[in-house]
Design a protein around this motif. Structure first.
Motif, PDB file in Angstrom:
ATOM      1  N   VAL A   1       0.904  -1.388  -0.002  1.00  0.00           N
ATOM      2  CA  VAL A   1      -0.137  -0.009  -0.022  1.00  0.00           C
ATOM      3  C   VAL A   1       0.799   1.117  -0.107  1.00  0.00           C
ATOM      4  O   VAL A   1       0.353   2.438  -0.217  1.00  0.00           O
ATOM      5  CB  VAL A   1      -1.071   0.003   1.291  1.00  0.00           C
ATOM      6  CG1 VAL A   1      -2.148  -1.087   1.060  1.00  0.00           C
ATOM      7  CG2 VAL A   1      -0.291  -0.128   2.487  1.00  0.00           C
ATOM      8  N   HIS A   2       2.194   1.364   0.533  1.00  0.00           N
ATOM      9  CA  HIS A   2       3.127   2.343   0.339  1.00  0.00           C
ATOM     10  C   HIS A   2       4.598   1.738   0.194  1.00  0.00           C
ATOM     11  O   HIS A   2       4.814   0.625   0.512  1.00  0.00           O
ATOM     12  CB  HIS A   2       2.872   3.228   1.489  1.00  0.00           C
ATOM     13  CG  HIS A   2       3.771   4.523   1.691  1.00  0.00           C
ATOM     14  ND1 HIS A   2       3.336   5.397   0.827  1.00  0.00           N
ATOM     15  CD2 HIS A   2       4.641   4.522   2.603  1.00  0.00           C
ATOM     16  CE1 HIS A   2       4.532   6.330   1.081  1.00  0.00           C
ATOM     17  NE2 HIS A   2       5.237   5.918   2.038  1.00  0.00           N
ATOM     18  N   ILE A   3       5.069   2.653  -0.638  1.00  0.00           N
ATOM     19  CA  ILE A   3       6.553   2.249  -0.933  1.00  0.00           C
ATOM     20  C   ILE A   3       7.611   3.497  -0.443  1.00  0.00           C
ATOM     21  O   ILE A   3       7.098   4.704  -0.471  1.00  0.00           O
ATOM     22  CB  ILE A   3       6.892   1.788  -2.188  1.00  0.00           C
ATOM     23  CG1 ILE A   3       8.143   1.222  -2.327  1.00  0.00           C
ATOM     24  CG2 ILE A   3       6.745   2.900  -3.237  1.00  0.00           C
ATOM     25  CD1 ILE A   3       8.495   0.303  -3.747  1.00  0.00           C
ATOM     26  N   ALA A   4       8.758   3.158  -0.089  1.00  0.00           N
ATOM     27  CA  ALA A   4       9.471   4.273   0.310  1.00  0.00           C
ATOM     28  C   ALA A   4      11.130   4.144  -0.125  1.00  0.00           C
ATOM     29  O   ALA A   4      11.324   2.722  -0.030  1.00  0.00           O
ATOM     30  CB  ALA A   4       9.779   4.685   2.009  1.00  0.00           C
ATOM     31  N   VAL A   5      11.847   4.900  -0.685  1.00  0.00           N
ATOM     32  CA  VAL A   5      13.234   4.415  -1.476  1.00  0.00           C
ATOM     33  C   VAL A   5      14.180   5.348  -1.187  1.00  0.00           C
ATOM     34  O   VAL A   5      14.043   6.612  -1.067  1.00  0.00           O
ATOM     35  CB  VAL A   5      12.813   4.458  -2.923  1.00  0.00           C
ATOM     36  CG1 VAL A   5      14.254   4.194  -3.659  1.00  0.00           C
ATOM     37  CG2 VAL A   5      11.807   3.840  -3.485  1.00  0.00           C
ATOM     38  N   GLY A   6      15.266   4.911  -0.412  1.00  0.00           N
ATOM     39  CA  GLY A   6      16.508   5.570  -0.263  1.00  0.00           C
ATOM     40  C   GLY A   6      17.385   5.483  -1.413  1.00  0.00           C
ATOM     41  O   GLY A   6      17.290   4.629  -2.406  1.00  0.00           O
ATOM     42  N   PRO A   7      18.564   5.924  -1.259  1.00  0.00           N
ATOM     43  CA  PRO A   7      19.664   5.908  -2.252  1.00  0.00           C
ATOM     44  C   PRO A   7      20.177   4.596  -2.799  1.00  0.00           C
ATOM     45  O   PRO A   7      20.262   4.066  -3.849  1.00  0.00           O
ATOM     46  CB  PRO A   7      20.793   6.469  -1.860  1.00  0.00           C
ATOM     47  CG  PRO A   7      20.373   7.591  -0.848  1.00  0.00           C
ATOM     48  CD  PRO A   7      19.053   6.979  -0.217  1.00  0.00           C
ATOM     49  N   ASN A   8      20.107   3.616  -1.748  1.00  0.00           N
ATOM     50  CA  ASN A   8      20.415   2.207  -2.060  1.00  0.00           C
ATOM     51  C   ASN A   8      19.642   1.127  -1.586  1.00  0.00           C
ATOM     52  O   ASN A   8      19.900   0.001  -1.600  1.00  0.00           O
ATOM     53  CB  ASN A   8      21.734   2.069  -1.631  1.00  0.00           C
ATOM     54  CG  ASN A   8      22.855   2.860  -2.039  1.00  0.00           C
ATOM     55  OD1 ASN A   8      23.185   2.834  -3.300  1.00  0.00           O
ATOM     56  ND2 ASN A   8      23.388   3.614  -1.187  1.00  0.00           N
ATOM     57  N   HIS A   9      18.467   1.558  -0.519  1.00  0.00           N
ATOM     58  CA  HIS A   9      17.478   0.588  -0.324  1.00  0.00           C
ATOM     59  C   HIS A   9      15.924   0.849  -0.611  1.00  0.00           C
ATOM     60  O   HIS A   9      15.751   2.112  -0.715  1.00  0.00           O
ATOM     61  CB  HIS A   9      17.696   0.192   1.046  1.00  0.00           C
ATOM     62  CG  HIS A   9      17.115   1.220   2.121  1.00  0.00           C
ATOM     63  ND1 HIS A   9      17.916   2.466   2.282  1.00  0.00           N
ATOM     64  CD2 HIS A   9      16.473   1.154   3.047  1.00  0.00           C
ATOM     65  CE1 HIS A   9      17.490   3.057   3.298  1.00  0.00           C
ATOM     66  NE2 HIS A   9      16.561   2.395   3.802  1.00  0.00           N
ATOM     67  N   SER A  10      15.245  -0.279  -0.284  1.00  0.00           N
ATOM     68  CA  SER A  10      13.685   0.210  -0.617  1.00  0.00           C
ATOM     69  C   SER A  10      12.942  -0.437   0.611  1.00  0.00           C
ATOM     70  O   SER A  10      13.432  -1.505   1.165  1.00  0.00           O
ATOM     71  CB  SER A  10      13.282  -0.149  -1.805  1.00  0.00           C
ATOM     72  OG  SER A  10      13.888   0.012  -2.856  1.00  0.00           O
ATOM     73  N   LEU A  11      11.635   0.175   0.897  1.00  0.00           N
ATOM     74  CA  LEU A  11      10.813  -0.291   1.908  1.00  0.00           C
ATOM     75  C   LEU A  11       9.296  -0.505   1.263  1.00  0.00           C
ATOM     76  O   LEU A  11       9.194   0.409   0.366  1.00  0.00           O
ATOM     77  CB  LEU A  11      10.646   0.409   2.948  1.00  0.00           C
ATOM     78  CG  LEU A  11      12.084   0.911   3.941  1.00  0.00           C
ATOM     79  CD1 LEU A  11      11.939   1.692   4.989  1.00  0.00           C
ATOM     80  CD2 LEU A  11      12.691  -0.330   4.445  1.00  0.00           C
ATOM     81  N   ALA A  12       8.645  -1.440   1.759  1.00  0.00           N
ATOM     82  CA  ALA A  12       7.203  -1.698   1.069  1.00  0.00           C
ATOM     83  C   ALA A  12       6.489  -1.960   2.282  1.00  0.00           C
ATOM     84  O   ALA A  12       6.648  -2.808   2.978  1.00  0.00           O
ATOM     85  CB  ALA A  12       6.980  -2.670   0.075  1.00  0.00           C
ATOM     86  N   LEU A  13       5.348  -1.150   2.450  1.00  0.00           N
ATOM     87  CA  LEU A  13       4.360  -1.231   3.609  1.00  0.00           C
ATOM     88  C   LEU A  13       3.291  -1.934   3.117  1.00  0.00           C
ATOM     89  O   LEU A  13       2.714  -1.667   1.982  1.00  0.00           O
ATOM     90  CB  LEU A  13       3.973  -0.108   4.169  1.00  0.00           C
ATOM     91  CG  LEU A  13       2.577  -0.079   5.239  1.00  0.00           C
ATOM     92  CD1 LEU A  13       3.033  -1.075   6.404  1.00  0.00           C
ATOM     93  CD2 LEU A  13       2.055   1.210   5.559  1.00  0.00           C
ATOM     94  N   ARG A  14       2.982  -3.482   3.577  1.00  0.00           N
ATOM     95  CA  ARG A  14       1.852  -4.324   3.110  1.00  0.00           C
ATOM     96  C   ARG A  14       0.606  -3.983   3.992  1.00  0.00           C
ATOM     97  O   ARG A  14       0.504  -3.339   4.702  1.00  0.00           O
ATOM     98  CB  ARG A  14       2.442  -5.744   3.390  1.00  0.00           C
ATOM     99  CG  ARG A  14       3.389  -6.289   2.918  1.00  0.00           C
ATOM    100  CD  ARG A  14       3.609  -7.670   3.059  1.00  0.00           C
ATOM    101  NE  ARG A  14       3.293  -8.264   4.374  1.00  0.00           N
ATOM    102  CZ  ARG A  14       3.633  -9.477   4.601  1.00  0.00           C
ATOM    103  NH1 ARG A  14       4.525 -10.324   3.804  1.00  0.00           N
ATOM    104  NH2 ARG A  14       3.328  -9.977   5.981  1.00  0.00           N
ATOM    105  N   ARG A  15      -0.458  -4.323   3.085  1.00  0.00           N
ATOM    106  CA  ARG A  15      -1.796  -4.100   3.594  1.00  0.00           C
ATOM    107  C   ARG A  15      -1.965  -4.668   5.101  1.00  0.00           C
ATOM    108  O   ARG A  15      -2.892  -4.118   6.109  1.00  0.00           O
ATOM    109  CB  ARG A  15      -2.925  -4.676   2.732  1.00  0.00           C
ATOM    110  CG  ARG A  15      -4.009  -4.142   2.977  1.00  0.00           C
ATOM    111  CD  ARG A  15      -5.234  -4.763   1.916  1.00  0.00           C
ATOM    112  NE  ARG A  15      -4.983  -4.095   0.886  1.00  0.00           N
ATOM    113  CZ  ARG A  15      -4.545  -4.502  -0.193  1.00  0.00           C
ATOM    114  NH1 ARG A  15      -4.064  -5.763  -0.328  1.00  0.00           N
ATOM    115  NH2 ARG A  15      -4.276  -3.724  -1.387  1.00  0.00           N
TER     116      ARG A  15
END
Length: 209
Positions: free
Chosen positions: A1-15
């Motif tokens: 439902v949401h994603i966040a991205v840094g210079p070298n890594h990524s996060l994803a928030l699940r439902r």
């Protein structure tokens, strides 16, 4: 439902309120309890009931954060710019507390709704529209005139209310208030004309055409 991205890594928030992470992991910014590169998404350890995530960096290492449904904020990754908000101060990666491989709650912070992470500084918007900031402040990107180079714990930006969104970059902060006005502070960018080219020590309204 949401994603966040840094210079070298990524996060994803699940439902379901859990967080997945992948990418670079030199400072534990994936929150998996190791420093191994995340070639495929893995679940961040110990996080649940999350409503917002953010990703950024300090120098060359990553930083991650999340807001839980109870308004608490959790941080992990490098603490080079005091972005863990735990009062420890700017800590080199190889020093104790310099790398946080698992999420740690930011003590004393409650009522958060959203979180933003830049290159060295962090901001949280509370439910009442106030703004808390911490981390690097050498270019006044936190908006605190009298503070030193680092704000070790979250501090309220006094006199600046009704914030609905905040966006952090390298040594710069932008915020939008409920009345639709845009504000900026921190280091200027000489490549652009007008007020954005100047160093702004406090939140300054940007008049849009």
């Amino acid at each position: 439902v949401h994603i966040a991205v840094g210079p070298n890594h990524s996060l994803a928030l699940r439902r379901d309120g859990r967080v997945m992470s992948w990418g670079g992991n030199n400072a534990g910014e994936l929150g998996l309890g190791t420093r191994a590169t995340g070639w495929t998404p893995g679940e961040v350890v110990g996080l649940e009931r999350i409503v917002a995530v953010a990703a950024g960096n300090a120098v060359t290492n990553g930083v991650s954060g999340a807001v839980r449904d109870d308004g608490t904020v959790w941080m992990w990754g490098v603490n080079t710019s005091a972005m863990m908000g735990n009062g420890q101060g700017a800590t080199a990666p190889d020093e104790p507390g310099g790398r946080n491989l698992l999420p740690v709650q930011v003590a004393g912070l409650a009522g958060a709704k959203t979180l933003a992470i830049g290159s060295g500084h962090v901001a949280a918007i509370l439910g009442d529209g106030s703004l808390l900031m911490w981390g690097h402040n050498g270019y006044r990107e936190l908006g605190f005139v009298t503070q030193g180079s680092y704000q070790l714990r979250p501090a309220r930006l006094t006199g600046f209310t009704n914030v609905v969104s905040v966006h952090l970059g390298a040594m710069r902060t932008y915020a939008v208030r409920a009345d639709g006005t845009l504000w900026a502070w921190g280091m200027g960018n000489y490549r652009v004309p007008g007020v954005l080219a100047t160093n702004l020590k406090v939140p300054t309204r940007i008049d849009l055409p």
